[in-house]
Structures are given as structure tokens and as C-alpha cells.
Motif scaffolding. Structure first.
Motif, PDB file in Angstrom:
ATOM      1  N   LEU A 334      -4.428 -21.184  18.197  1.00 12.26           N
ATOM      2  CA  LEU A 334      -4.104 -20.678  19.533  1.00 12.26           C
ATOM      3  C   LEU A 334      -4.254 -19.171  19.515  1.00 12.26           C
ATOM      4  N   LEU A 335      -5.118 -18.676  20.367  1.00  9.52           N
ATOM      5  CA  LEU A 335      -5.408 -17.244  20.442  1.00  9.52           C
ATOM      6  C   LEU A 335      -4.476 -16.608  21.464  1.00  9.52           C
ATOM      7  N   VAL A 336      -3.701 -15.602  21.016  1.00 12.58           N
ATOM      8  CA  VAL A 336      -2.696 -14.984  21.885  1.00 12.58           C
ATOM      9  C   VAL A 336      -2.903 -13.474  21.920  1.00 12.58           C
ATOM     10  N   ALA A 337      -3.151 -12.960  23.122  1.00 12.96           N
ATOM     11  CA  ALA A 337      -3.291 -11.512  23.324  1.00 12.96           C
ATOM     12  C   ALA A 337      -1.932 -10.933  23.687  1.00 12.96           C
ATOM     13  N   GLU A 355     -12.080 -18.801  25.755  1.00 11.27           N
ATOM     14  CA  GLU A 355     -11.490 -20.080  26.143  1.00 11.27           C
ATOM     15  C   GLU A 355     -10.139 -20.292  25.460  1.00 11.27           C
ATOM     16  N   GLY A 356      -9.156 -20.712  26.244  1.00 10.26           N
ATOM     17  CA  GLY A 356      -7.844 -21.034  25.694  1.00 10.26           C
ATOM     18  C   GLY A 356      -6.972 -19.841  25.367  1.00 10.26           C
ATOM     19  N   LEU A 357      -7.408 -18.630  25.744  1.00 13.99           N
ATOM     20  CA  LEU A 357      -6.622 -17.425  25.454  1.00 13.99           C
ATOM     21  C   LEU A 357      -5.339 -17.416  26.281  1.00 13.99           C
ATOM     22  N   VAL A 358      -4.217 -17.097  25.629  1.00 12.45           N
ATOM     23  CA  VAL A 358      -2.942 -16.904  26.327  1.00 12.45           C
ATOM     24  C   VAL A 358      -2.578 -15.431  26.228  1.00 12.45           C
TER      25      VAL A 358
END
Length: 459
Positions: A334-337, A355-358
Motif C-alpha cells: 500500500l503506497l501512502v503519501a 494507482e491505489g495511492l492513499v
């Protein structure tokens, strides 16, 4: 290993957790459970009372009162063990408990071994082995899903599936065994094509059960989730926010986290075991370098990775390069900025195509619910229906199912080659053995000892 005592022994153990509490429960099971309790009890004559009744009185050492107690009676066969069972509820003082236990042992009871109450319930036919193991899972359940799955298995959901498969296979096995009795007459009682179709159908069901183990393991043991990223990405702040407590030290100084910090939370019935790790970077600091090495070790043991990055100090190209090195096993990631509250619209837009960035702000607790929902979706339980679906959570069951599948494969290969009935029967018997070992229709003393010694004393 559980010593092999006589089944006619009356056993006793403290059934509540150790330590001082309002009450403690002492449990007895065996033919003399009521008689032994009655010998130290002053109140009604317990030997004359009906089952499933509770009686107030005192426990006494001759004329000395030890405590006022409630005694619950469960007469055979309508009890947990199908034996006479007594539960004494006394005050939770360690001294009181030990005094009552001493008296009961003097009167003829013996100390129960780990899991011996449940082992007796199994041996006396109260439930099968898979249901007995579900009792331990129910005690250990720490989430809504693990509780629901353990409850279903304890009530026989998984066992019914296995017994149904085994019963169908037993029918054909008996037909083939019958053929062996008429070997000289060249007769065929078991239709080989029907047998082949049955095996294919059983294998299809077993494949689904084996596939469910990955989800079952998540439900039972939780999801090891590693939070990784460069120093000062905000990993410790994120962990604190997820746990809703100051678990990790937060500092602007890079490299503050030198070792991993671990704790659990429950999100929508799933237990996540979050691990905050040392920041990933090249360092000459020996202690920090050890922390980075441990981070890499934890990554290899995880089921889910949260990669956290500071959106203000990272470019999309740098992020792509870092991720390529980080996750060679292609684990769910899970990629989280982080720190979007400090970012310009142009910076946020530069990462919008991922895609899928939170995007979150850990320090401001922004978008934390979105992050939690994304975590649940990554575990991929969206289509799980624990009320309808049979789920394998036990490694022993998984192993037995795998061996059953392999034995059925050998049976299919044998049928294809036209081998003799006695060899086909041998492969089917092997499949039946492994299926039977799940529910306890096939058992050994070593297997039972291995299972029940993992239970707590008093269960």
C-alpha cells in the motif's frame, strides 16, 4: 506430553486465569467429582441434587470454614466432558483457591493436565478432533472474524464438510475392497468412471479449502504489516495515530527509530500487527545500521507493506526506483503519501496517476479512515462470507488436506493406467486416512498429546 492416566480418575484444575479477581472457578470432572466436592461442602447434599443446578454453601477443612461458594452440578452425560462435572465458584484469593484445591486433592482428585477436560470430551464423543481444536481457537480469538470462524468450526461446520467427502469415498472404497474378495472371478463392483468423477469433484472442493487457508491464517493470526520508508517520512507518527497512543518516539531528527516497534489494532474484524521500522537509508551509524538490517528482515516476514513517503521531498522517479528495490517478492503493498497538508497542488498532482495511492497527513490525522479501508481491501477479504464459506485456519488440517489431494492424484493416475484393484484401493485408503486424521476418526496418542498440551490448564 500428557501422561496416560486412567480414564476413571477424577481431575481438578482452576479454570479461571491466575491472579487476584472477584471470583475464581475450580472445575472437576470424573466419576467421583460430585462425591469429592460433597465431602468438603456444607449445604445441601450434592449427591442428591439434580443436574444443572447451583447450590450455595461453604467449603470446610473439617470444622474450619475456608470460603462461601456456589457449586454448579452437571451430571453425566449432559456435561462438557460427558462425565460428572462440578464447578466451584469461590472468591478470587490465591490463598482460598489453593486451600480448596488442596482439600480436593486430599479427597482423591488429581491435577488435570493441559487440555485434559477437552481431551476427555473428545474421547467421550462430545465432539470430533477438529471441533476440539476450534475450542482453543475460540479461547484465543481476538477479533470478530476469528471468533466467528472458530464458533462455526466448533459447531461442526468444517467437520461436516470433511465427513461428507469421506463418506462418499468410503462407499467406493468398500466396492473396490469387495472386488478383491472375488479376485478370481474378474468382477467389477465399482464403476471406474463414476469413481474418477467423484475424485475430481472431491479434489475441486479440497482445492477451495486449501485456497481458503491463506485467508484463514489472516483471520486467526492477524496480518503482519510493516511500515517502511525513508527517515523522517512520518512512520512513527503514523503508527501512533493508528494505535491512538504515543507508542513510538517522534522527532525531526532522522534515524530516531533504531529498532522495530510492534503493536496490534483491529480494523473491521481483522487484526493488523503493525511494525514500525528504522528508516531505509545508507548510514555509518552502527546502531542505526542494525536497525535498517532488521527492517529488511521484517519485510521478508510480512504479509503486507505500507510504504510511506514524504510527498514534499520525493519525486515520482525516486519513488519508482525505491519500490523496485524494496519489494522483490511482490508482496501486497500500500503506497501512502504523507504530509499532504504541507504540499502544493502541483506536488499532489504529480503523484495523482499512481494507482491505489492513499494521501494522508499523519500529524493532522487526515484521511486515516481512508487508509484503514485501503488496508482492509488489500487483505482481500471483501468477498469472504464466514457464515456460508468453510475456511481452513489450522495448519494441521491444511497439511492433511494437501496429503489427501496427493493421494487422490495417485488414484487418478492409477485409474488412467488401468492398475489392479488392490493398488487403487491402497491409494484410496491413504486418502481416507488423511481425511480421517482431521476429525479424529484416525488418531494416534502422539497426535492427541501434541494437540491438547497446547490448551490451557482447566480447559
Amino acid at each position: 506430553m500428557i501422561p496416560h492416566y486412567s480414564a476413571s480418575d477424577t481431575i481438578v484444575a482452576v479454570a479461571t486465569a491466575p491472579g487476584v479477581g472477584a471470583i475464581a472457578v475450580i472445575r472437576l470432572s470424573g466419576p467421583e467429582a460430585i462425591t469429592i466436592t460433597n465431602s468438603v461442602f456444607r449445604g445441601k447434599d450434592l449427591t442428591q441434587q439434580p443436574s444443572h443446578t447451583i447450590h450455595f454453601g461453604t467449603t470446610r477443612d473439617q470444622d474450619k470454614v475456608i470460603d462461601e461458594v456456589l457449586v454448579s452440578l452437571f451430571k453425566a452425560p449432559t456435561s462438557y466432558t460427558k462425565e460428572n462435572v462440578v464447578e466451584i465458584s469461590c472468591h478470587g484469593s490465591d490463598f482460598i483457591v489453593q486451600q480448596i484445591m488442596r482439600l480436593l486433592l486430599q479427597k482423591g482428585a488429581r491435577l488435570a493436565q493441559a487440555g485434559e477436560f477437552t481431551k476427555r470430551a473428545f474421547l467421550n464423543g462430545q465432539f470430533d478432533l477438529a471441533q476440539a481444536e476450534a475450542v482453543a481457537d475460540l479461547i484465543a480469538s481476538d477479533s470478530a472474524l476469528s471468533h466467528e470462524v472458530a464458533m462455526k468450526q466448533m459447531r461442526g461446520g468444517f467437520s461436516l464438510e470433511i465427513k461428507r467427502l469421506r463418506a462418499e469415498l468410503v462407499h467406493f472404497a468398500s466396492m473396490i475392497e469387495l472386488e478383491l474378495d472375488f479376485g478370481e472371478e474378474d468382477v467389477e463392483f465399482a464403476d471406474r468412471e463414476q469413481l474418477r468423477q467423484l475424485i475430481l469433484n472431491i479434489q475441486r472442493i479440497i482445492r477451495e479449502l486449501l485456497k481458503s487457508f491463506e485467508l484463514g491464517n489472516v483471520i486467526k493470526n492477524g496480518v503482519p504489516t510493516v511500515i517502511v520508508g525513508k527517515p523522517n517520512a512520518g512512520k512513527s507518527t503514523l503508527l501512533n495515530e493508528l494505535l491512538n497512543e504515543e507508542k513510538a518516539i517522534v522527532s525531526d531528527v532522522p534515524g530516531t527509530t533504531r529498532d522495530f516497534i510492534e503493536d496490534e489494532i483491529n480494523i473491521e474484524g481483522i487484526t493488523f500487527r503493525f511494525i514500525d521500522t528504522a528508516g531505509l537509508r545508507e548510514t555509518t551509524d552502527k546502531v542505526e545500521a542494525i536497525g535498517v538490517e532488521r527492517t529488511l528482515q521484517k519485510l521478508s516476514q510480512s504479509s503486507l507493506i505500507i510504504y510511506l513517503f514524504d510527498i514534499n521531498t520525493t519525486t515520482p522517479a525516486e519513488l519508482e526506483e525505491e519500490l523496485a528495490k524494496l519489494n522483490p517478492k511482490k508482496l501486497p503493498l500500500l503506497l501512502v503519501a504523507n504530509k499532504v497538508d504541507q504540499a502544493s497542488p502541483a506536488t499532489v498532482a504529480a503523484f495523482a496517476q499512481l494507482e491505489g495511492l492513499v494521501s494522508i497527513s499523519a500529524s493532522e490525522a487526515t484521511n486515516m479512515e481512508t487508509l484503514k479501508q485501503a488496508l482492509v481491501e488489500k487483505v482481500n477479504l471483501g468477498k469472504l462470507n464466514t457464515k456460508e464459506q468453510t475456511i481452513v485456519t489450522n495448519l494441521r488440517h491444511y497439511d492433511s488436506l494437501q496429503k489427501t489431494y496427493e493421494a487422490l492424484d495417485d488414484t487418478l493416475n492409477g485409474l488412467g493406467l488401468g492398475i489392479s484393484s488392490d493398488l487403487v484401493a491402497a491409494d484410496i485408503r491413504r486418502a481416507l486416512y488423511h481425511l480421517g486424521s482431521i476429525t479424529g476418526e484416525i488418531t494416534t496418542d502422539d497426535l492427541l498429546d501434541n494437540i491438547f498440551t497446547k490448551f490451557c490448564i482447566g480447559k
